[in-house]
Design a protein around this motif. Structure first.
Motif, short mmCIF file in Angstrom:
data_model
loop_
_atom_site.label_atom_id
_atom_site.label_comp_id
_atom_site.label_asym_id
_atom_site.label_seq_id
_atom_site.Cartn_x
_atom_site.Cartn_y
_atom_site.Cartn_z
N ASP A 1 -13.65 7.57 -8.60
CA ASP A 1 -12.47 8.30 -8.39
C ASP A 1 -11.31 7.21 -8.73
O ASP A 1 -11.28 6.10 -8.15
N PRO A 2 -10.35 7.61 -9.48
CA PRO A 2 -9.21 6.87 -10.18
C PRO A 2 -8.17 6.55 -8.92
O PRO A 2 -7.32 5.73 -9.02
N GLY A 3 -8.17 7.21 -7.85
CA GLY A 3 -7.39 7.01 -6.79
C GLY A 3 -7.56 6.14 -5.82
O GLY A 3 -6.87 5.76 -4.69
N ARG A 4 -8.67 5.46 -5.93
CA ARG A 4 -8.96 4.46 -4.89
C ARG A 4 -8.11 3.23 -4.94
O ARG A 4 -7.60 2.89 -6.11
N PHE A 5 -8.01 2.41 -3.90
CA PHE A 5 -7.09 1.35 -4.04
C PHE A 5 -7.25 0.24 -2.99
O PHE A 5 -7.71 0.71 -1.87
N GLY A 6 -7.21 -1.14 -3.41
CA GLY A 6 -7.36 -2.13 -2.30
C GLY A 6 -6.69 -3.23 -2.75
O GLY A 6 -6.48 -3.42 -4.01
N VAL B 1 0.82 -1.15 -0.18
CA VAL B 1 0.03 -0.23 -0.01
C VAL B 1 0.81 1.43 -0.21
O VAL B 1 0.57 2.15 -0.85
N ASP B 2 1.94 1.03 0.87
CA ASP B 2 2.86 2.44 0.86
C ASP B 2 3.57 2.53 -0.49
O ASP B 2 3.65 3.82 -1.06
N GLU B 3 4.17 1.51 -0.97
CA GLU B 3 4.78 1.67 -2.16
C GLU B 3 3.94 2.22 -3.53
O GLU B 3 4.41 2.93 -4.23
N VAL B 4 2.70 1.75 -3.52
CA VAL B 4 1.93 2.05 -4.67
C VAL B 4 1.39 3.60 -4.53
O VAL B 4 0.83 4.20 -5.25
N ALA B 5 1.52 4.15 -3.22
CA ALA B 5 0.44 5.25 -2.81
C ALA B 5 0.95 6.55 -3.76
O ALA B 5 -0.08 7.08 -4.56
N PRO B 6 2.23 6.65 -4.47
CA PRO B 6 2.41 7.69 -5.27
C PRO B 6 1.80 7.56 -6.77
O PRO B 6 1.53 8.39 -7.43
N LEU B 7 1.34 6.01 -7.12
CA LEU B 7 0.77 5.74 -8.44
C LEU B 7 -0.67 5.92 -8.41
O LEU B 7 -1.36 5.82 -9.44
N ARG B 8 -1.17 5.98 -7.18
CA ARG B 8 -2.71 6.12 -7.06
C ARG B 8 -3.27 7.48 -7.73
O ARG B 8 -2.79 8.70 -7.45
N GLY B 9 -4.08 7.23 -8.53
CA GLY B 9 -4.69 8.36 -9.39
C GLY B 9 -3.98 8.40 -10.70
O GLY B 9 -4.43 9.44 -11.61
N ALA B 10 -2.81 7.88 -10.87
CA ALA B 10 -2.34 7.73 -12.28
C ALA B 10 -3.19 7.03 -13.42
O ALA B 10 -4.10 6.35 -13.04
N GLY B 11 -3.03 7.44 -14.41
CA GLY B 11 -4.06 6.92 -15.54
C GLY B 11 -5.42 7.39 -15.38
O GLY B 11 -5.77 8.39 -14.73
N SER B 12 -6.34 6.86 -16.20
CA SER B 12 -7.71 7.41 -16.02
C SER B 12 -8.59 6.08 -15.96
O SER B 12 -8.41 5.20 -16.61
N ALA B 13 -9.87 6.35 -15.18
CA ALA B 13 -10.93 5.39 -15.29
C ALA B 13 -11.60 5.44 -16.60
O ALA B 13 -11.29 6.49 -17.52
N ALA B 14 -11.83 4.20 -16.96
CA ALA B 14 -12.53 3.71 -18.24
C ALA B 14 -13.63 4.80 -18.57
O ALA B 14 -14.41 5.14 -17.61
#
Lengths: 304, 304, 304, 304
Positions: free
Chosen positions: A34-39, A11-24
């Motif tokens: 929200d493209p920044g969500r993560f689980g 979770v920590d490692e990918v934090a900077p990538l959350r929100g990168a790219g765009s939702a379909a």
């Protein structure tokens, strides 16, 4: 390594990538997420599930459903019959391309591109009638979540933007490679894609692929050989036209969906699911792929 | 299972398939080989080698050489530089097709189709000058066979039938994706393909891929991560346009050649090589693929 | 309408377009030409030539040479032999594409794409040995200009940037569709393309196509039927992937070159040549096509 | 030459070819027609019609209808609007291919391949609502035959085998290139193709293309410029993937249909129609093309 610490570190490692790219963006109901969500969640062979981030939040599984419909068809039917209608080779093309389908006269390259998944759904309709009902029954039993359902708004939105899939299905029908009415197959296909599941639901439902084909109750869904083969197809064809790169970076079988989810399998060990809606240009979750990359690097659980 | 018994049983199982298919016919020197010949060898992590059939008979390695040139370039060079010039995705086309190369503007899909292997050879020429000499030195050291050499008759025959590869190379050069003169790259490429090795030589030389990148003397040829990644590319791209089917049936990384050989890797366990010159319509050895299918079925050593 | 006034009016009409587009940039010697230059000439069946603008300035004919080599092969050879090696259909692709060539197994779609012109040159080499000498002798005789020559700087520049054409030629050779050595055919092809001619030279040399195959001295170069057929191929295939649009807008057979020239034919009436180096994105002269559009509109001499 | 004698001679010349090829087999109602039937008619600018063979027998016009719908759209609409939706270039592919349509993102190459004709029908639906009614009204008026009608059996048969055209239409819709509902456009398209006409009806209805756009009553259907342009598109795109060969052999604009008919135009002179149901492998009438070849050879009325 302790799994809870592992998940926390990912979770920590990918934090900077959350929100990168765009939702379909082709389906309004998906574009709003929200493209920044993560689980992330993981289920081991004993059935224990751990998670981090929004691992219990439901999202649209989209193409991840293709793994389950394939398994149900192989469980219920006749392998040879299916493989006469669809190949097992990577496509080298976008997931909804018609080019190769024409070149190969209506036989899709594999069950995980849209055309191939439509033939699998067609088979499941022939086997079970209500294909989506069959699929939901399986997913509810495995996940232990009786509330799994089709998101009707997403299904309606996909049906309303279904011209490309209608083109694919009529095209296969023109080659004689469609058994049920196009409208029926499309409806079932769209509804399967519109099922909502969480990472927790996904790892529970996909665990049979890590467990040699066995369901959680110990019964056999597919044979050990079939489970291996589904894993092989996930590795070579599971992430659209990025399967080679996914195998190179992550090194385990995985199947992605444009809802931002990915289900991955470490054969003999565990199932992992990640979710983050921001997609790269090939339709795979940016943070999701990165999380799986960290996962196999930190654990050493690549199949290679 | 005892390995000697295992190999013996595989020899028995594939006996009915020996002679099926046909030897590569576009090179006279290859077309003369009896398609019914068969050999198999296995090397474990301790370096012990066992074999059955004609496992010590030399044959033309052809495209299997692409694995070793890739490893040497990754060992000696800069990964990023290579991956700007060649992709890592399965091709969905014949091994010598120009179609996709035009579509993707001179960047080959992966290092194991001819176009991609030509860029790898071009890199090795830039790194080492005498690319074939570098390759032979490595193969002789690993195999312990100082007599490994280029079959000059095969090389001359391939050079004389080299129009397709010349077309591929000039085509990439037209997109600026060739550093050394076309004639030099082609000459080196043809000579690498024309090296003669036995199944015994191959498993010894390829063992580093099962051993996390370590050479037989314990030194590191490539990193553990690089070794995994080469295995991943072998699995997704190693058997021409049958890679999906090979993963499905056999389930381990493998690289085939039109001389009838296949080098396969069980990561963390062993390297296996088979040879039988009768090819199927996609260019893979009929008895060789069947032998590897039996091998992973009998041992359960699929990566899936 | 008086032809001198007509030509003057066309010069006025296209003035705003001079300099639009850009000169071919892949050959330094061509890229240096001022894209705003413009010339036009017309030759009637009596052999009278009129011109306007820079109608006597020499420029690189490039692909316009393909019309003359085709005529010389048809004049000297065996129609059927040629048409087994090259088709007569528009290509639907860029002039130097390899895609369709692979799909149709080494048989180019028509004699005016590069691949097809290379087979025509190959035929002319078989017929005449020094194909360029044969071509120059014909052009000098018809144009009355004994100074016509190959621009050696352009030829050297094209040869140095010849990877795409080498790819096409080796590719056809790989299908057995090349009779002479690749290097010979390429050298002759490049030299033919590098001939310098003015609009005046071009209309005199192409007049036989308006005159039922008759040369200026009254002898028959090709039969009336063959002349019609060359005109038909010019109409359907003469302006790269813009032939349909050229037929739609201009309505007469024409063959363009990336030097900015176009030779057009009004069967039974006249030959017209235009030159302006600024090219559109499909490789045809912007001001040149516009001038011919005005020409057929003002005269009503469309074939339709 | 006397036209009656000319037609008689053509009938004699093509007699050996009657029955060559085979009738379109994908529609049962068309497959039943005797492939040996033959008719020819000619209409001059004064409106006189002559015929030979079965020139008054009705047959299914199929793709010949595409010429008339294009003319009606150009007559009633806005040229620029149409040409933003469909190109004017030969396709280099089969008439019902989806490959190029994907490559060019839903914009068909020209109005005479199926995809392009579907966009033209879509435009006519937008202009006229009942597109087939509009077309029939025009054809009845020009032919002087009030009995022209849709063959409902053929229409039903085509609709029942319409998967390929449904695929094309949904595919264009997925790119936003369809204005009316797919079902409406398909229904109108199929009905237009299923109109029955004789050679006599066809030459009368198509005469405006030889007469600079003028209808038989002297009114202007399309401008002179538009008429020329329709002729240009017929020449470059009117006979499927054999347009180049048709231009080469016959040398006048023509549009064929899989019912075995061809409508051809000698601009400024006459309209000619032939009919014979035996088709070559590219979908054009064998005896029909041969008859038109004789016609232009005997009259010298090629446009080239």
């Amino acid at each position: 390594m302790d799994l809870d610490r592992l998940l926390g570190r990912i979770v920590d490692e990918v934090a900077p990538l959350r929100g990168a790219g765009s939702a379909a963006d082709y389906i309004p109901a998906l574009a709003r997420v929200d493209p920044g969500r993560f689980g992330i969640a993981i289920a081991d062979l004993d059935g224990r599930v751990r998670g981090a981030g929004e691992w219990e939040a439901p999202f649209s599984v989209q193409s991840i459903s293709k793994v389950f419909t394939l398994a149900l068809v192989l469980a219920g039917g006749d392998d040879e019959s299916l493989w006469r209608r669809v190949g097992r080779e990577p496509s080298g093309n976008a997931f909804n391309s018609l080019v190769q389908l024409e070149h190969e006269r209506g036989i899709p390259r594999n069950p995980f591109i849209n055309a191939g998944a439509l033939t699998v759904t067609d088979e499941l309709v022939s086997l079970a009638g209500d294909a989506t009902g069959e699929l939901l029954a399986f997913l509810r039993a495995e996940s232990g979540n009786p509330d799994l359902r089709v998101d009707e708004e997403v299904a309606a939105s996909e049906a309303a933007h279904g011209d490309r899939n209608l083109a694919l299905t009529h095209f296969m029908a023109s080659y004689g490679n469609m058994r049920n009415p196009v409208a029926t197959v499309l409806d079932q296909y769209v509804r399967q894609c519109s099922i909502e599941m969480s990472c927790r639901d996904l790892v529970r439902s996909g665990l049979f692929l890590a467990a040699r084909g066995e369901r959680r109750d110990g019964s056999e869904l597919v044979t050990r050989r079939q489970a291996k083969r589904i894993n092989a197809i996930m590795l070579t064809c599971g992430t659209y036209d990025a399967a080679g790169d996914f195998a190179y970076r992550v090194g385990i079988p995985g199947k992605s969906g444009v809802g931002g989810g990915i289900l991955a399998i470490v054969p003999g060990r565990c199932a992992v699911a990640v979710w983050s809606p921001g997609l790269d240009e090939r339709g795979n979750s940016v943070a999701g792929v990165a999380a799986l990359d960290h996962f196999t690097t930190l654990t050493g659980w690549s199949v290679f």
